[in-house]
Write an enzyme that holds these catalytic residues in place. Sequence first.
Site, PDB file in Angstrom:
ATOM      1  CB  VAL A   1      -0.948   0.009   1.219  1.00 49.56           C
ATOM      2  CG1 VAL A   1      -1.860  -1.212   1.191  1.00 49.56           C
ATOM      3  CG2 VAL A   1      -0.185   0.091   2.546  1.00 49.56           C
TER       4      VAL A   1
ATOM      5  CG  HIS B   1      -3.552  -6.044  -0.345  1.00 46.55           C
ATOM      6  ND1 HIS B   1      -2.524  -6.779   0.222  1.00 46.55           N
ATOM      7  CD2 HIS B   1      -4.399  -6.961  -0.884  1.00 46.55           C
ATOM      8  CE1 HIS B   1      -2.747  -8.073   0.036  1.00 46.55           C
ATOM      9  NE2 HIS B   1      -3.870  -8.203  -0.632  1.00 46.55           N
TER      10      HIS B   1
ATOM     11  CB  CYS C   1     -21.644   9.013   2.923  1.00 46.18           C
ATOM     12  SG  CYS C   1     -20.164   9.996   3.286  1.00 46.18           S
TER      13      CYS C   1
ATOM     14  CB  CYS D   1     -22.601  10.741   6.676  1.00 44.55           C
ATOM     15  SG  CYS D   1     -21.344   9.434   6.745  1.00 44.55           S
TER      16      CYS D   1
ATOM     17  N   GLY E   1       9.460 -10.390  -3.838  1.00 48.81           N
ATOM     18  CA  GLY E   1       9.331  -9.892  -2.487  1.00 48.81           C
ATOM     19  C   GLY E   1       8.066 -10.298  -1.776  1.00 48.81           C
TER      20      GLY E   1
ATOM     21  CB  SER F   1       6.203 -15.090   2.187  1.00 51.12           C
ATOM     22  OG  SER F   1       5.042 -14.499   2.744  1.00 51.12           O
TER      23      SER F   1
ATOM     24  CB  CYS G   1      13.546  -7.336  -4.662  1.00 56.91           C
ATOM     25  SG  CYS G   1      12.294  -8.580  -4.323  1.00 56.91           S
TER      26      CYS G   1
END
Length: 291
Positions: free
Chosen positions: A120, A136, A147, A201, A238, A240, A282
């Site tokens: 992420v 992800h 909302c 909201c 990178g 598993s 990597c």
Amino acid sequence: MRTRPQAAWIPAEPTPADDDVDTSIARLRGLLDGARIAALTGAGISTDSGIPDYRSPGAPIRTPMTVQMFLSSPDFRRHYWARNHLGWRHMDAAQPNAGHHALTALQRQGSLNGVITQNVDMLHTKAGTRGVIDLHGSYGRVRCLGCGWIVSRHRLADMLEARNPGFADRVTSRGAIEVAPDADMVLHDTADFIVAECPMCGGILKPDIVYFGENAPKDLVEQSFSLVDASDALLVAGSSLTVMSGLRFARHAHRTGKVLVVVNRGGTRADDIADLKVDHYCGVVLPALAG
């Protein structure tokens, strides 16, 4: 809703790195020569950028927030946002490393069809890779569960700072704080932190990322399978592949006759079906492949 296995939170058993990495890289080049490559990346590609992971050999055992915990209690949400209020800055400041840049180079050379990432951290995008599938999600967006309102993490930081003036300075003044994965910091005393609600909201705000216990969005999963189907080979870098979120693409590639190669420090759940496993970093292997 399926819960990710607890094993995803425990570091892998230490393994020796390949002692003749040059030979491994030569074999990797031979397998991928002329192939249209799809890449599937995990946290191991970003550790050289200073972002820790859950599974690398030697990593500490961690217990990340699950979606069930986050949704179950205001106390869990306060604890999460207090830690994230410190940790997201570390991820935001991180820069792509040689592994990320190598995949961008492969794309510019015409060899790489695209990247599916379980990370992420947005480092592939920062490196200039086009069309990245953020399986992800991304730490840079926050979404209202009521909302659907979306706000940037930078703007949310201003909202949280307004409610908690000086919080980051007070906490960091006590000494060094350990960086954890997923835009987090290891922080225990969070009782006085005030969480922000959706200004539209009043609903619960949640990072636009897939938590442990959640499934990746169906449209992104379909895009990922399509990318693998449009390619001749899948390069896992990178990861598993401990959780099914990524393992399914490796199994699909193997089942459909694609070349499957894995570059990762430590064992993976696809080692037994891979055409080649390179147990190395990597940041060493991918630049050599692109060069």
